[in-house]
Design a protein around this motif. Sequence first.
Motif, PDB file in Angstrom:
ATOM      1  N   GLU A   3       0.852  -1.199   0.000  1.00 55.29           N
ATOM      2  CA  GLU A   3       0.000   0.000   0.000  1.00 55.29           C
ATOM      3  C   GLU A   3       0.883   1.242   0.000  1.00 55.29           C
ATOM      4  O   GLU A   3       1.888   1.286   0.710  1.00 55.29           O
ATOM      5  N   ARG A  26      -0.169   5.494  -0.203  1.00 49.68           N
ATOM      6  CA  ARG A  26      -1.220   6.482  -0.440  1.00 49.68           C
ATOM      7  C   ARG A  26      -0.847   7.777   0.270  1.00 49.68           C
ATOM      8  O   ARG A  26      -0.380   7.763   1.405  1.00 49.68           O
ATOM      9  N   SER A  32      -2.286  11.484   1.601  1.00 55.64           N
ATOM     10  CA  SER A  32      -3.435  12.343   1.875  1.00 55.64           C
ATOM     11  C   SER A  32      -2.875  13.727   2.193  1.00 55.64           C
ATOM     12  O   SER A  32      -1.896  13.861   2.927  1.00 55.64           O
ATOM     13  N   PRO A  40      -0.041  -1.023   8.114  1.00 52.89           N
ATOM     14  CA  PRO A  40       0.225   0.318   7.560  1.00 52.89           C
ATOM     15  C   PRO A  40       0.984   1.217   8.538  1.00 52.89           C
ATOM     16  O   PRO A  40       0.788   1.134   9.751  1.00 52.89           O
ATOM     17  N   ILE A  41       1.835   2.046   7.975  1.00 50.08           N
ATOM     18  CA  ILE A  41       2.620   3.024   8.720  1.00 50.08           C
ATOM     19  C   ILE A  41       2.272   4.391   8.161  1.00 50.08           C
ATOM     20  O   ILE A  41       2.286   4.587   6.945  1.00 50.08           O
ATOM     21  N   ASP A  42       1.947   5.337   9.036  1.00 52.35           N
ATOM     22  CA  ASP A  42       1.627   6.705   8.623  1.00 52.35           C
ATOM     23  C   ASP A  42       2.795   7.623   8.956  1.00 52.35           C
ATOM     24  O   ASP A  42       3.255   7.660  10.100  1.00 52.35           O
ATOM     25  N   ARG A  53       0.787   7.013   3.835  1.00 55.99           N
ATOM     26  CA  ARG A  53       0.445   5.718   4.435  1.00 55.99           C
ATOM     27  C   ARG A  53       1.030   4.654   3.523  1.00 55.99           C
ATOM     28  O   ARG A  53       0.759   4.643   2.328  1.00 55.99           O
ATOM     29  N   TYR A  54       1.862   3.811   4.103  1.00 57.89           N
ATOM     30  CA  TYR A  54       2.429   2.723   3.306  1.00 57.89           C
ATOM     31  C   TYR A  54       2.494   1.463   4.154  1.00 57.89           C
ATOM     32  O   TYR A  54       2.481   1.514   5.386  1.00 57.89           O
ATOM     33  N   ALA A  55       2.525   0.336   3.486  1.00 59.20           N
ATOM     34  CA  ALA A  55       2.664  -0.953   4.155  1.00 59.20           C
ATOM     35  C   ALA A  55       3.689  -1.777   3.399  1.00 59.20           C
ATOM     36  O   ALA A  55       3.645  -1.858   2.170  1.00 59.20           O
ATOM     37  N   VAL A  87       0.304  13.246   4.630  1.00 59.66           N
ATOM     38  CA  VAL A  87       0.583  12.025   5.382  1.00 59.66           C
ATOM     39  C   VAL A  87       0.716  10.906   4.358  1.00 59.66           C
ATOM     40  O   VAL A  87      -0.170  10.726   3.513  1.00 59.66           O
TER      41      VAL A  87
END
Length: 145
Positions: free
Chosen positions: A61, A63, A65, A94-96, A83-85, A81
Amino acid sequence: MNDSEHLGRFLEVWSAISADTIDTLDQIYDENIAFSDPLHHVQGLSSLRQYIANMYENVTEVRFSFSKTLVDDDQACVEWVLRYAHPRLRGGEPIDIPGCSRLEFTEAGKVIRHRDYFDAGAFLYEHLPIVGSIIRALKRRLSDD
């Protein structure tokens, strides 16, 4: 198109970016783009496309935002921010990561300089098994002083 519209297009492209849409970067970046973040520096649109493609190779992931923006003449700043996994970081959860981008536009409205600011430790190093525990301990100790 004014600078706010250029920034709007930038946000639109990055909001929809994926491994399948990397070619849309051509719409917002100048051929001679200089891109840097705490981990990399790339010069040129083809190098940036490759850097972004590599980002998608091992993640499940990615994304962005976006929140606050500031536009001044041919420059802009954007808070975001990420967000990736990644399957090998934090058990694939996921890590923000909060960050900010500073952009400079050409007269044609394309980004010629893009610099990202974020905590590289929070992005990667804190999630590595041995190194992460050391970095987290150091951060706690520094924040207690």
